[in-house]
Write an enzyme that holds these catalytic residues in place. Structure first.
Site, PDB file in Angstrom:
ATOM      1  N   PHE A 156      19.916  46.344  40.095  1.00 24.35           N
ATOM      2  CA  PHE A 156      20.275  47.697  40.508  1.00 24.35           C
ATOM      3  C   PHE A 156      21.156  48.309  39.426  1.00 24.35           C
ATOM      4  O   PHE A 156      21.841  47.595  38.697  1.00 24.35           O
ATOM      5  CB  PHE A 156      21.046  47.668  41.837  1.00 24.35           C
ATOM      6  N   ASN A 208      34.900  46.549  46.420  1.00 25.93           N
ATOM      7  CA  ASN A 208      34.206  47.829  46.262  1.00 25.93           C
ATOM      8  C   ASN A 208      33.546  48.223  47.578  1.00 25.93           C
ATOM      9  O   ASN A 208      33.563  47.459  48.543  1.00 25.93           O
ATOM     10  CB  ASN A 208      33.216  47.776  45.093  1.00 25.93           C
ATOM     11  N   ASP A 210      32.828  43.633  38.143  1.00 24.96           N
ATOM     12  CA  ASP A 210      32.684  43.399  36.701  1.00 24.96           C
ATOM     13  C   ASP A 210      33.919  42.714  36.123  1.00 24.96           C
ATOM     14  O   ASP A 210      33.857  42.098  35.070  1.00 24.96           O
ATOM     15  CB  ASP A 210      32.447  44.732  35.987  1.00 24.96           C
ATOM     16  N   LYS A 251      19.743  49.337  30.671  1.00 25.12           N
ATOM     17  CA  LYS A 251      20.142  48.117  31.375  1.00 25.12           C
ATOM     18  C   LYS A 251      18.953  47.160  31.543  1.00 25.12           C
ATOM     19  O   LYS A 251      19.084  45.960  31.409  1.00 25.12           O
ATOM     20  CB  LYS A 251      20.680  48.522  32.756  1.00 25.12           C
TER      21      LYS A 251
HETATM   22  O1  C5P Z   1      25.797  46.367  34.440  1.00 18.61           O
HETATM   23  P1  C5P Z   1      25.848  46.746  35.863  1.00 18.61           P
HETATM   24  O2  C5P Z   1      26.977  46.100  36.621  1.00 18.61           O
HETATM   25  O3  C5P Z   1      25.762  48.189  36.148  1.00 18.61           O
HETATM   26  O4  C5P Z   1      24.482  46.137  36.455  1.00 18.61           O
HETATM   27  C1  C5P Z   1      24.182  46.179  37.805  1.00 18.61           C
HETATM   28  C2  C5P Z   1      23.212  45.087  38.138  1.00 18.61           C
HETATM   29  O5  C5P Z   1      23.676  43.845  37.623  1.00 18.61           O
HETATM   30  C3  C5P Z   1      23.092  44.849  39.635  1.00 18.61           C
HETATM   31  O6  C5P Z   1      21.795  44.394  39.915  1.00 18.61           O
HETATM   32  C4  C5P Z   1      24.134  43.794  39.901  1.00 18.61           C
HETATM   33  O7  C5P Z   1      23.811  43.031  41.055  1.00 18.61           O
HETATM   34  C5  C5P Z   1      24.080  42.957  38.641  1.00 18.61           C
HETATM   35  N1  C5P Z   1      25.344  42.380  38.237  1.00 18.61           N
HETATM   36  C6  C5P Z   1      25.437  41.026  38.109  1.00 18.61           C
HETATM   37  N2  C5P Z   1      26.627  40.443  37.733  1.00 18.61           N
HETATM   38  C7  C5P Z   1      27.703  41.204  37.455  1.00 18.61           C
HETATM   39  C8  C5P Z   1      27.614  42.603  37.542  1.00 18.61           C
HETATM   40  C9  C5P Z   1      26.419  43.156  37.944  1.00 18.61           C
HETATM   41  O8  C5P Z   1      24.465  40.330  38.368  1.00 18.61           O
HETATM   42  N3  C5P Z   1      28.825  40.628  37.099  1.00 18.61           N
END
Ligand code: C5P
Length: 401
Positions: A323, A206, A275, A337
């Protein structure tokens, strides 16, 4: 008491620097004045010498100057470098690393926080070159005490007049206070993207550059925290003074974070963690078919995992910050969230904007906490980082351990 290096450059406001020196002394600081050659046309070094009771440094090359240890040590001894007034010329040299006199060399040689109070003619202040130089300095963490409006020496009415001495002194004291406000605290900050391998040569990634996470790490370190950064494959240089752990994929990042989570006062998940990740092929996938389907699997949500660990009592006292990069309903999603992941603070940003967020130097965010929301408008990431760390400090202060 800490020593403050006061750089005085050649603007009409130089006489106000006398008041600034007095104000700093009243607050209990030693002040060592460094004057540029042009400044000496406005105020005599003797004035500063009499007030500060320290020799004034005027010339890098004066015979004897380099044998004088106190003179040489100023770069390490100074708790803060203040330049007031700061001319357009001086700001330009600082922004571009030109070191042709004692003051500009001191700026490069010191690791102390830097505050500048610009003063110049309105048109100079508004010039694109000056604006950009200030932007560069702000991004580097330099604090700018904005000039005021009014009658300028050149006869113009407008912005450019050196800020009032009281305001300059207040900015210096505030910066010094923040300098040590996180001493003894431990921060773990993640930054950058993760790359999820498809095969030995390809990956899914990304656009995160790592700038936001690095800026937060730098700000926390500047305030005295012990900072560890876990960084994905970033496109920018890491800040000085932090321990750096490099990882590639989400699983590796999770392992690196979990192995270091215990004992942290604050964990900031600024990384844009993937993700989903593909099933990694051991051989390079050959170009044989017209279409290719990748099967993606959910990655572990690191932040959610941290929230769970804490809820179950395994991370007592650790403040968790996440974030939320969104393209619509930014704040509503961030609130959801925060609750779902059981964290203290979510920094929400709208990544559909082209002037903020991913891969650019600026950001505009909303800080979503249990006790309210706070908007930080479009600003360089270093300034946004300052606002985020301010908020974290307030949460640390009110947190029931
Ligand atoms: O659910 P979302 O991906 O939007 O959440 C974003 C937050 O979760 C960010 O702080 C990101 O660093 C963290 N995150 C994480 N592990 C993942 C995806 C996102 O810790 N697999």
């Amino acid at each position: 008491m800490p020593t403050i290096a006061l750089g005085v450059t050649g603007g009409i406001g130089a006489y106000k620097a006398v008041e600034v020196a007095r104000g700093l002394q009243k607050a209990g600081h030693e002040v060592v004045v460094v004057m540029t050659e042009a400044a000496r046309h406005f105020v005599g070094p003797l004035t500063f010498e009499a007030i500060t009771r320290h020799p004034v440094i005027t010339d890098q090359f004066a015979p004897g100057a380099n044998a004088d240890i106190a003179h040489i040590q100023l770069a390490t001894d100074a708790a803060l470098l203040l330049v007031a007034p700061a001319t357009a010329n001086c700001l330009g040299k600082m922004a571009h690393g030109i070191a042709d006199d004692f003051l500009s060399s001191l700026y490069l040689a010191t690791r102390a926080p830097v505050v500048v109070a610009p003063a110049m003619n309105t048109f100079m202040w508004e010039h694109d070159a000056v604006r950009r130089n200030l932007e560069v300095l702000r991004e580097r963490g330099v604090r700018v005490v904005e000039p005021g409006e009014g009658f300028l020496a050149c006869g113009w009415m407008g912005k450019g007049r050196l800020a009032e001495p009281d305001a300059i002194v207040a900015a210096v004291l505030d910066t010094l206070r923040k300098g040590a406000s996180l001493a003894g605290r431990r921060f773990l900050v993640t930054a950058g993207p993760t790359f999820e391998d498809i095969d030995p040569v390809r990956y899914v990634g990304n656009r995160s550059s790592g700038r936001m996470g690095f800026a937060i790490a730098e700000e926390a370190a500047a305030r005295g925290a012990e900072v560890t950064v876990v960084a994905g494959p970033v496109s920018v240089a890491p800040p000085p003074g932090v321990a750096l752990v490099r990882v590639r994929g989400a699983v590796e990042m999770r392992d690196a974070v979990m192995a270091r989570a215990k004992g942290q006062d604050v964990i900031v998940m600024a990384a844009a963690v993937a993700d989903y990740r593909p099933e990694r092929a051991t051989e390079k996938i050959a170009k044989e078919t017209q279409t290719l389907t990748l099967v993606l699997h959910r990655t572990p949500d690191i932040l959610e995992g941290l929230g769970r660990e804490r809820a179950e009592g395994r991370l007592p006292g650790t403040l968790l910050v996440g974030f939320a990069a969104e393209t619509s309903e930014v704040v509503a999603r961030a609130r959801e969230k925060r609750r779902r992941k059981q964290v203290d603070l979510v920094v929400a940003n709208d990544v559909s904007r082209s002037d903020a967020g991913f891969d650019v130097d600026a950001n505009a965010v909303v800080l979503v906490a249990e006790d309210g929301e706070q908007e930080l408008g479009l600003a360089p990431k270093r300034e946004i980082a300052r606002g985020i760390v301010d908020r974290i400090e307030r949460l640390l202060g009110t947190r029931k351990e």
